[in-house]
Design a protein around this motif. Structure first.
Motif, PDB file in Angstrom:
ATOM      1  N   PHE A 166     -31.692  10.550  19.581  1.00 18.52           N
ATOM      2  CA  PHE A 166     -31.179  11.732  20.262  1.00 18.52           C
ATOM      3  C   PHE A 166     -32.130  12.904  20.226  1.00 18.52           C
ATOM      4  CE2 PHE A 166     -27.515   9.363  20.636  1.00 18.52           C
ATOM      5  CZ  PHE A 166     -27.263   8.750  19.433  1.00 18.52           C
ATOM      6  N   PRO A 184     -34.708  23.986  15.005  1.00 20.04           N
ATOM      7  CA  PRO A 184     -33.281  23.691  14.878  1.00 20.04           C
ATOM      8  C   PRO A 184     -32.976  23.148  13.489  1.00 20.04           C
ATOM      9  CG  PRO A 184     -34.135  22.815  16.936  1.00 20.04           C
ATOM     10  CD  PRO A 184     -35.311  23.280  16.149  1.00 20.04           C
ATOM     11  N   ASP A 197     -28.721  37.944  20.971  1.00 14.63           N
ATOM     12  CA  ASP A 197     -28.009  37.694  22.211  1.00 14.63           C
ATOM     13  C   ASP A 197     -28.551  36.366  22.744  1.00 14.63           C
ATOM     14  OD1 ASP A 197     -27.897  39.442  25.443  1.00 14.63           O
ATOM     15  OD2 ASP A 197     -26.828  37.691  24.673  1.00 14.63           O
ATOM     16  N   LEU A 198     -27.732  35.321  22.616  1.00 17.79           N
ATOM     17  CA  LEU A 198     -28.209  33.968  22.907  1.00 17.79           C
ATOM     18  C   LEU A 198     -27.787  33.526  24.293  1.00 17.79           C
ATOM     19  CD1 LEU A 198     -27.248  32.328  19.492  1.00 17.79           C
ATOM     20  CD2 LEU A 198     -29.533  32.950  20.245  1.00 17.79           C
ATOM     21  N   SER A 199     -28.618  32.674  24.876  1.00 19.57           N
ATOM     22  CA  SER A 199     -28.228  31.991  26.105  1.00 19.57           C
ATOM     23  C   SER A 199     -28.141  30.506  25.793  1.00 19.57           C
ATOM     24  CB  SER A 199     -29.276  32.236  27.197  1.00 19.57           C
ATOM     25  OG  SER A 199     -30.532  31.737  26.767  1.00 19.57           O
ATOM     26  N   ALA A 205     -28.687  26.661  27.166  1.00 16.20           N
ATOM     27  CA  ALA A 205     -29.339  25.866  28.205  1.00 16.20           C
ATOM     28  C   ALA A 205     -28.480  24.669  28.561  1.00 16.20           C
ATOM     29  CB  ALA A 205     -30.701  25.405  27.721  1.00 16.20           C
ATOM     30  N   ASP A 241     -26.913  12.181  26.365  1.00 10.98           N
ATOM     31  CA  ASP A 241     -27.199  13.055  25.234  1.00 10.98           C
ATOM     32  C   ASP A 241     -25.999  13.950  25.019  1.00 10.98           C
ATOM     33  OD1 ASP A 241     -29.732  15.595  24.633  1.00 10.98           O
ATOM     34  OD2 ASP A 241     -28.169  14.736  23.376  1.00 10.98           O
ATOM     35  N   GLU A 242     -25.343  13.794  23.904  1.00 11.95           N
ATOM     36  CA  GLU A 242     -24.144  14.598  23.671  1.00 11.95           C
ATOM     37  C   GLU A 242     -24.347  15.434  22.425  1.00 11.95           C
ATOM     38  OE1 GLU A 242     -21.632  10.823  25.363  1.00 11.95           O
ATOM     39  OE2 GLU A 242     -20.958  11.775  23.529  1.00 11.95           O
ATOM     40  N   LEU A 254     -24.426  22.484  13.653  1.00  9.61           N
ATOM     41  CA  LEU A 254     -25.640  22.426  14.478  1.00  9.61           C
ATOM     42  C   LEU A 254     -25.839  23.704  15.276  1.00  9.61           C
ATOM     43  CD1 LEU A 254     -24.600  18.917  15.295  1.00  9.61           C
ATOM     44  CD2 LEU A 254     -26.944  19.337  14.608  1.00  9.61           C
ATOM     45  N   MET A 278     -14.007   8.122  22.022  1.00 11.12           N
ATOM     46  CA  MET A 278     -15.040   9.134  22.347  1.00 11.12           C
ATOM     47  C   MET A 278     -16.259   8.893  21.449  1.00 11.12           C
ATOM     48  SD  MET A 278     -15.579  11.772  24.247  1.00 11.12           S
ATOM     49  CE  MET A 278     -13.960  12.306  24.765  1.00 11.12           C
ATOM     50  N   ALA A 279     -17.408   8.913  22.000  1.00 14.06           N
ATOM     51  CA  ALA A 279     -18.622   8.663  21.220  1.00 14.06           C
ATOM     52  C   ALA A 279     -18.843   9.805  20.236  1.00 14.06           C
ATOM     53  CB  ALA A 279     -19.816   8.557  22.145  1.00 14.06           C
ATOM     54  N   THR A 280     -19.393   9.454  19.093  1.00 10.67           N
ATOM     55  CA  THR A 280     -19.652  10.491  18.104  1.00 10.67           C
ATOM     56  C   THR A 280     -21.141  10.737  17.950  1.00 10.67           C
ATOM     57  OG1 THR A 280     -19.639   8.827  16.367  1.00 10.67           O
ATOM     58  CG2 THR A 280     -17.570   9.972  16.794  1.00 10.67           C
ATOM     59  N   LYS A 281     -21.874  10.361  18.966  1.00  8.33           N
ATOM     60  CA  LYS A 281     -23.313  10.630  18.899  1.00  8.33           C
ATOM     61  C   LYS A 281     -23.540  12.132  18.963  1.00  8.33           C
ATOM     62  CE  LYS A 281     -23.896   8.021  22.442  1.00  8.33           C
ATOM     63  NZ  LYS A 281     -24.467   7.304  23.602  1.00  8.33           N
ATOM     64  N   VAL A 282     -24.554  12.542  18.293  1.00  8.01           N
ATOM     65  CA  VAL A 282     -24.819  13.978  18.231  1.00  8.01           C
ATOM     66  C   VAL A 282     -26.285  14.231  18.490  1.00  8.01           C
ATOM     67  CG1 VAL A 282     -24.904  15.959  16.696  1.00  8.01           C
ATOM     68  CG2 VAL A 282     -22.965  14.423  16.599  1.00  8.01           C
ATOM     69  N   SER A 283     -26.562  15.188  19.289  1.00 11.37           N
ATOM     70  CA  SER A 283     -27.941  15.669  19.390  1.00 11.37           C
ATOM     71  C   SER A 283     -27.925  17.106  18.895  1.00 11.37           C
ATOM     72  CB  SER A 283     -28.429  15.622  20.825  1.00 11.37           C
ATOM     73  OG  SER A 283     -27.937  16.722  21.542  1.00 11.37           O
ATOM     74  N   PRO A 284     -29.041  17.556  18.409  1.00 10.42           N
ATOM     75  CA  PRO A 284     -29.035  18.908  17.866  1.00 10.42           C
ATOM     76  C   PRO A 284     -28.853  19.931  18.968  1.00 10.42           C
ATOM     77  CG  PRO A 284     -31.230  17.992  17.809  1.00 10.42           C
ATOM     78  CD  PRO A 284     -30.335  16.897  18.260  1.00 10.42           C
ATOM     79  N   LEU A 285     -27.714  20.569  18.968  1.00  6.67           N
ATOM     80  CA  LEU A 285     -27.418  21.558  19.986  1.00  6.67           C
ATOM     81  C   LEU A 285     -28.343  22.760  19.951  1.00  6.67           C
ATOM     82  CD1 LEU A 285     -25.426  22.155  22.260  1.00  6.67           C
ATOM     83  CD2 LEU A 285     -23.992  23.315  20.603  1.00  6.67           C
ATOM     84  N   PRO A 286     -28.831  23.169  18.793  1.00  2.00           N
ATOM     85  CA  PRO A 286     -29.614  24.405  18.766  1.00  2.00           C
ATOM     86  C   PRO A 286     -30.811  24.413  19.693  1.00  2.00           C
ATOM     87  CG  PRO A 286     -28.992  23.862  16.566  1.00  2.00           C
ATOM     88  CD  PRO A 286     -28.533  22.730  17.432  1.00  2.00           C
ATOM     89  N   ASP A 287     -31.313  23.280  20.104  1.00  2.73           N
ATOM     90  CA  ASP A 287     -32.458  23.371  20.989  1.00  2.73           C
ATOM     91  C   ASP A 287     -32.057  23.885  22.358  1.00  2.73           C
ATOM     92  OD1 ASP A 287     -32.975  20.334  22.767  1.00  2.73           O
ATOM     93  OD2 ASP A 287     -31.147  20.937  21.746  1.00  2.73           O
ATOM     94  N   ARG A 288     -30.758  24.059  22.557  1.00  2.00           N
ATOM     95  CA  ARG A 288     -30.301  24.601  23.829  1.00  2.00           C
ATOM     96  C   ARG A 288     -30.187  26.125  23.798  1.00  2.00           C
ATOM     97  NH1 ARG A 288     -28.253  20.183  26.558  1.00  2.00           N
ATOM     98  NH2 ARG A 288     -27.492  18.472  25.291  1.00  2.00           N
ATOM     99  N   PHE A 289     -30.272  26.712  22.596  1.00  2.00           N
ATOM    100  CA  PHE A 289     -30.093  28.156  22.504  1.00  2.00           C
ATOM    101  C   PHE A 289     -31.399  28.864  22.840  1.00  2.00           C
ATOM    102  CE2 PHE A 289     -25.900  28.300  21.295  1.00  2.00           C
ATOM    103  CZ  PHE A 289     -25.598  27.620  20.131  1.00  2.00           C
ATOM    104  N   GLY A 290     -31.306  29.834  23.709  1.00  2.00           N
ATOM    105  CA  GLY A 290     -32.440  30.706  23.972  1.00  2.00           C
ATOM    106  C   GLY A 290     -32.069  32.110  23.543  1.00  2.00           C
ATOM    107  N   VAL A 291     -33.040  32.976  23.378  1.00  2.00           N
ATOM    108  CA  VAL A 291     -32.774  34.341  22.943  1.00  2.00           C
ATOM    109  C   VAL A 291     -33.069  35.281  24.088  1.00  2.00           C
ATOM    110  CG1 VAL A 291     -33.403  36.158  21.330  1.00  2.00           C
ATOM    111  CG2 VAL A 291     -33.349  33.797  20.557  1.00  2.00           C
TER     112      VAL A 291
END
Lengths: 531, 58
Positions: A239, A276, A303-305, A307, A314-315, A342, B1-14
């Motif tokens: 992942f 992360p 102040d976060l956005s 994506a 990918d969940e 996370l 429901m699948a319990t797979k997880v990817s690290p969500l923080p890589d989606r956060f922008g500032v």
């Protein structure tokens, strides 16, 4: 304070409350012929090469015997003993011996492994992560470190890794044996204090997600570097397409924070990009763990956005139920379940954000997650629990009530009531976007979240500290003083604690807790004092 | 429901950096101060007490 049976903390099922956790002594270093054999067959490439060489040598001997018309007895010996042992017996034994070695040892390069094999008898047991002995500064003072073997054996693997990091930093500059001994004692005592002060808290672990290709040379360098601290690098993660560092569990958030800082100092992060951070807590927190993530996301000054959209297959989520059971930690009864958070990032590799006050954001996240998780575990433990658990459960309910009221006031009732645990990213993405955009528009919401979180954290830390101090003999009285020298009050313990809690809810903080006889002294700091 | 997880923080922008969230420092808890040892009681003087008792009875 050593862990005591029967005081294993609030996260235990009742029947395990008196479980005595065995000390996880480090394993001895591989030495002698068996150790060398294991080294020859560590890893696929090395094992294939060693097996090929052995097979060629044994076969060569047999062919040479044939060619030179060796005596029949010798040929029999070569054919029935040397060939099978050399071609099959030794490789299989070597592979099996190698598999028993810890993962962080297997990730060291050949040279440090050979060095450890040569020095094994002198070092006796792995008091520290084996890779740490590859450091010349530590090797020089190995006898001084190994003298503390019994104390080291009581530490969690995370604490040993943190100690290794501290010693790697401090020992090379020691000018004498006495100075080195003092450094070792200071670092070991400090980490022991942190770990024992975490009595009653669930153990914490972490994962760091690095952005570079796990098959690259950079990743190989990082793998060798972090192996010195006993940290395992995950090469393939379905992942996450980068390298993942699996930090060993510790009893205290401070220990883990020290380890993360040491890793950043070692250069594992790409400059300019945050890392992360996954924070893992032992215990099943269920969906209510989301409140801890909400509190930290709302309280953060960033102040976060968010994506999106979701990548195919990918969940992700801010909280998850970990699939692999957490590693047991000395002094804490094991629990097969764990909860992963996370939402956190390590900002210290980003100079602008580190300078803006976010260099220790991960330490704050770890501290909040560990303490609020303790309160949540107590709340989930039910009615038939001790006084500490009931106090922590009350703190948790108060925290959720305050935070949910603040979120409801700002139109986030639906966001916080949704289910997050194990939900796919597409299900939670709109809620998280709403949360973050509302936060950006409402400084009052940020302030309210911080207040609720601060109170819960302060009350939890007070309850745990009182519980630890009350252990030998019991407490009867409480003396309250203020740091600016104001009024000092002495009264019965329960009444005094109520007064302290009222002060915390009014914004005061507990600066100091000490015990003298049957009296607990609490020193409070006023809300107006600078932090 | 699948319990797979990817690290969500890589989606956060500032977008913006505000005042950092500063936690209050944790309370300091030094090592416990042991309770003072009780003063040992003096040994009773039996001869003196029995003389007094006999005197009263008498």
């Amino acid at each position: 304070m050593p862990p005591m049976p029967g005081r294993a903390g609030i996260h235990l099922p009742r029947e395990e409350r008196h479980h005595r956790q065995p000390v996880t002594a480090p394993a001895p270093l591989p030495t002698g012929p068996g150790g060398l054999l294991a080294l020859c067959f560590l890893g696929t490439a090395r094992a294939a090469l060693a097996a090929t060489v052995l097979g060629v040598v044994c076969l060569g001997l047999w062919v040479a015997g044939l060619a030179l018309a060796a005596p029949p007895g010798l040929m029999l010996f070569l054919g029935l003993v040397v060939l099978p042992v050399g071609v099959l017996g030794l490789p299989v034994t070597g592979v099996l011996l190698g598999q028993r070695l810890p993962a962080d040892y297997r990730q060291l390069g050949l040279r440090p492994q050979l060095h450890l094999w040569l020095n094994g008898p002198r070092l006796r047991r792995w008091a520290l992560p084996p890779g740490a002995w590859a450091e010349p500064g530590l090797r020089r003072y190995a006898p001084l470190i190994v003298a503390h073997e019994r104390r080291l054996a009581r530490l969690s693997r995370g604490a040993r890794a943190a100690l290794a990091a501290e010693l790697i930093r401090s020992l090379p500059s020691a000018l004498s044996g006495a100075e080195a001994a003092a450094s070792i004692e200071e670092a070991l005592s400090r980490i022991e204090r942190w770990e024992s002060a975490a009595d009653g808290l669930p153990p914490v672990g972490a994962k760091l997600y690095l952005g570079h290709d796990p098959m690259s040379r950079r990743a190989a360098r990082v793998r060798r570097t972090v192996s010195r601290l006993g940290i395992i690098s995950d090469r393939l993660n379905y992942f996450w397409h980068g390298q993942v560092l699996l930090l060993p569990p510790a009893r205290s958030y401070r220990t883990l924070a020290l380890l993360i800082d040491a890793l950043v100092d070692l250069g594992v992060a790409d400059p300019g990009r945050p890392l992360p951070l996954q924070i893992t807590v032992q215990g099943d927190l269920e969906d209510e763990a989301k409140w801890i993530a909400f509190a930290q996301l709302l309280a953060s000054g960033l102040d976060l956005s968010l994506a999106g959209p979701e990548r195919g297959g990918d969940e992700g989520n801010i909280i998850a139920r970990g699939r692999v059971s957490p590693e047991p930690v000395p002094g804490v009864p094991p629990d097969p379940s764990r909860t992963d958070f996370l939402f956190s990032l390590v900002w210290s590799p980003v100079p602008e954000l580190a300078a803006a006050g976010y260099a220790d954001q991960h330490t704050r996240d770890l501290r909040v997650v560990q303490h609020l998780a303790a309160a949540l575990l107590a709340a989930r433990a039910g009615r038939h629990t001790g006084a500490l658990e009931q106090r922590l459960a009350a703190i948790w309910r108060e925290f959720v009530t305050a935070l949910s009221a603040a979120c409801a006031d700002w139109g986030l009732a639906e966001v916080v009531q949704a289910r997050y645990l194990d939900e796919p990213f597409v299900a939670v993405q709109p809620y998280l976007e709403a949360l973050l955009s509302r936060k950006a528009a409402a400084p009052e919401l940020v302030a309210a979240a911080r207040r609720a979180r601060d109170q819960a954290l302060a009350l939890t830390e007070l309850a745990l500290a009182v519980h630890r101090l009350a252990a030998p003999g019991g407490l009867r009285y409480l003396r309250i003083g203020w740091i600016d020298g104001r009024e000092e009050v002495r009264g019965r313990l329960s009444r005094g604690l109520k007064r302290v809690r009222r002060a915390i809810r009014a914004g005061a903080r507990v600066a100091l807790l000490t015990r003298g006889g049957d009296t607990l002294t609490v020193l409070l700091d006023t809300p107006a004092s600078p932090r | 429901m699948a319990t797979k997880v990817s690290p969500l923080p890589d989606r956060f922008g500032v977008r913006r950096t505000g005042e950092p969230d500063r936690l209050i420092p944790p309370p300091v808890v030094p090592q416990e101060t042991p309770a003072p040892a009780p003063t040992p009681m003096p040994a009773p003087t039996r001869a003196k007490q029995s003389a007094v008792r006999h005197a009263r009875v008498g």
